[in-house]
Motif scaffolding. Sequence first.
Motif, short mmCIF file in Angstrom:
data_model
loop_
_atom_site.label_atom_id
_atom_site.label_comp_id
_atom_site.label_asym_id
_atom_site.label_seq_id
_atom_site.Cartn_x
_atom_site.Cartn_y
_atom_site.Cartn_z
N SER A 184 12.33 -90.23 -26.46
CA SER A 184 12.75 -89.12 -27.34
C SER A 184 13.01 -87.83 -26.58
O SER A 184 13.86 -87.04 -26.98
CB SER A 184 11.66 -88.83 -28.37
N LYS A 185 12.26 -87.61 -25.53
CA LYS A 185 12.34 -86.29 -24.87
C LYS A 185 13.44 -86.25 -23.81
O LYS A 185 14.18 -85.28 -23.74
CB LYS A 185 11.01 -85.93 -24.22
N THR A 230 6.66 -93.65 -30.31
CA THR A 230 5.21 -93.51 -30.23
C THR A 230 4.52 -93.83 -31.55
O THR A 230 3.45 -94.44 -31.57
CB THR A 230 4.86 -92.08 -29.77
N ASP A 235 -1.21 -91.48 -24.49
CA ASP A 235 0.12 -91.06 -24.91
C ASP A 235 0.69 -90.13 -23.83
O ASP A 235 0.26 -88.99 -23.70
CB ASP A 235 0.02 -90.34 -26.27
N THR A 284 7.86 -92.48 -24.47
CA THR A 284 8.98 -92.39 -25.40
C THR A 284 10.25 -91.96 -24.69
O THR A 284 10.18 -91.27 -23.66
CB THR A 284 8.64 -91.38 -26.52
#
Length: 512
Positions: free
Chosen positions: A348-349, A217, A316, A346
Amino acid sequence: MVPMTAAAPAILPRVTPPSPTMLSEYLLAEMARAGEAAELPLHRRLYEALRRALLDGKLVAGDRLPSSRDLAHDLALSRNTVVAALGQLTVEGYLVSHVGSGTYVHDHVPQRATRQWAPMAVPAARLSARGEALTQRHRASDLEIQPFVPGAADFSAFPVALWQRLQNKHWRAAYPEMLDYNDSGGYGPLRRAVADYLRVFRSVRLDADQVLITSGTQQSLELCAHLLADHGDTVWLEDPAYWGAVKAFTATGLAIHPVAVDDEGIAPGEADEQRPPRLIYVTPSHQYPTGAVMSLARRQQLLASASRCNAWVLEDDYDSEFRFSGPPISSLEGLDEEGRVLYMGTFSKVLYPGLKLGYLVVPKTLVHAFKQAHYDLNRPGQMPLQAALAEFIEMGHFASALRRARQTYAERRQLLVDALAPVLSSGVGRIHGAAQGLHLCLRLPGHADDRAIAAQAAREGLTVRPLSAYCLQRQDLRGLAIGYGYAAPEAIQRHGAQLCELLGKTASCSSK
Ligand SMILES: Cc1ncc(COP(=O)(O)O)c(C=O)c1O
């Protein structure tokens, strides 16, 4: 012995040479310092100390050094150690030695008018104005990984063995172009897999060509800021705001205009339109950090406002995969009729943050410019990694990781809510926002000192973040962002009770 050279010292001392005692004291201090930095052998420490003396102008061209015997005595070193250090400096051209006359500083070493025996002043680390702004307030390092840190996921269930197999497979098959930078917006099959996922699950309307694979992000935000706004242009930010977005826009020189968020999300009014933005950054599916879901009316209002101001909207969608009740919230992009929303997400999570992969969906008219600038600014690559991820998604592993994670986080959230029951029933706090994501927002009364509560929690080994710390301008918000993604169930129960006790004491104290 120090090696001899034929050349005579071209420059004789012009300034008073240091006394042997001053030199020895200096060398001893420098050697002690060099020893702290690394486990260097003694001859190497002496070499470093002498070299520093030469470079800092403590020894200048033409100086005669004490004999190796005297130096060894003064420094309590063996003569071999001293000879080795002097020898190395001679080979490197700092010193020159003459039979029967001694060792001198070579005339390549600059002459100096004066000698500075006091320690050299270290220049103050001066940051640019932007650097100062960037290092103020929130820092990533504040997000210490402890129970309840907001936003952190649990990677313990990540299928490491499978991931490794996929990576090996794509590394074995990698053809030379896979090892180069990539100028086409990312690995084709991954862009297609992301497009398919977003079309079905997030109601984003797109072709794969509109997807750019980024390093997450932060990079998506910076690209948008670089390409769509000029230095000094205004960006509207939700207040309270995601600190990563604050940093990205500060770094790109934009003027941040905070717009307050309420239970329905961002609420810009006429006064805000007096500061017309080039960019509007929002987290409509799950406002970070309050957890508010942006209502349909507000979404329409925001798009109308963006249209009047001719602004781009940056959506986002960082954690909407983890919605625990009700159907998924559709993207804001899906409502946009004018092509002014850029959507970002993303990995990432759901997977893990160190993967450093995310995606940015840009309107068709911007695809070419974004691909080109992404290549020029970021030199993207990591094709074998992207190929492994594409296959991971295509084979259904992403969907199962998501299902598992959703189940895990739903349970953990419920455990946290249960653990906070005393605080909730006493009226000290109330949960704000949707049952979604990796953190919940506990609102506290306006007079509670949420920073003091968070500081006390940190002393007790818990990382919760005060809502007021996310606020850009407003003064009225008090509460805590509490993460449940990272902590194991028993830790949530144990630390939940601990947090409750702390809140019982501190929040009620600060309300008196
Ligand atoms: C609102 C928001 N957006 C984005 C991110 C992270 O995205 P990335 O890891 O891709 O930079 C976070 C992380 O916590 C977040 O809170």
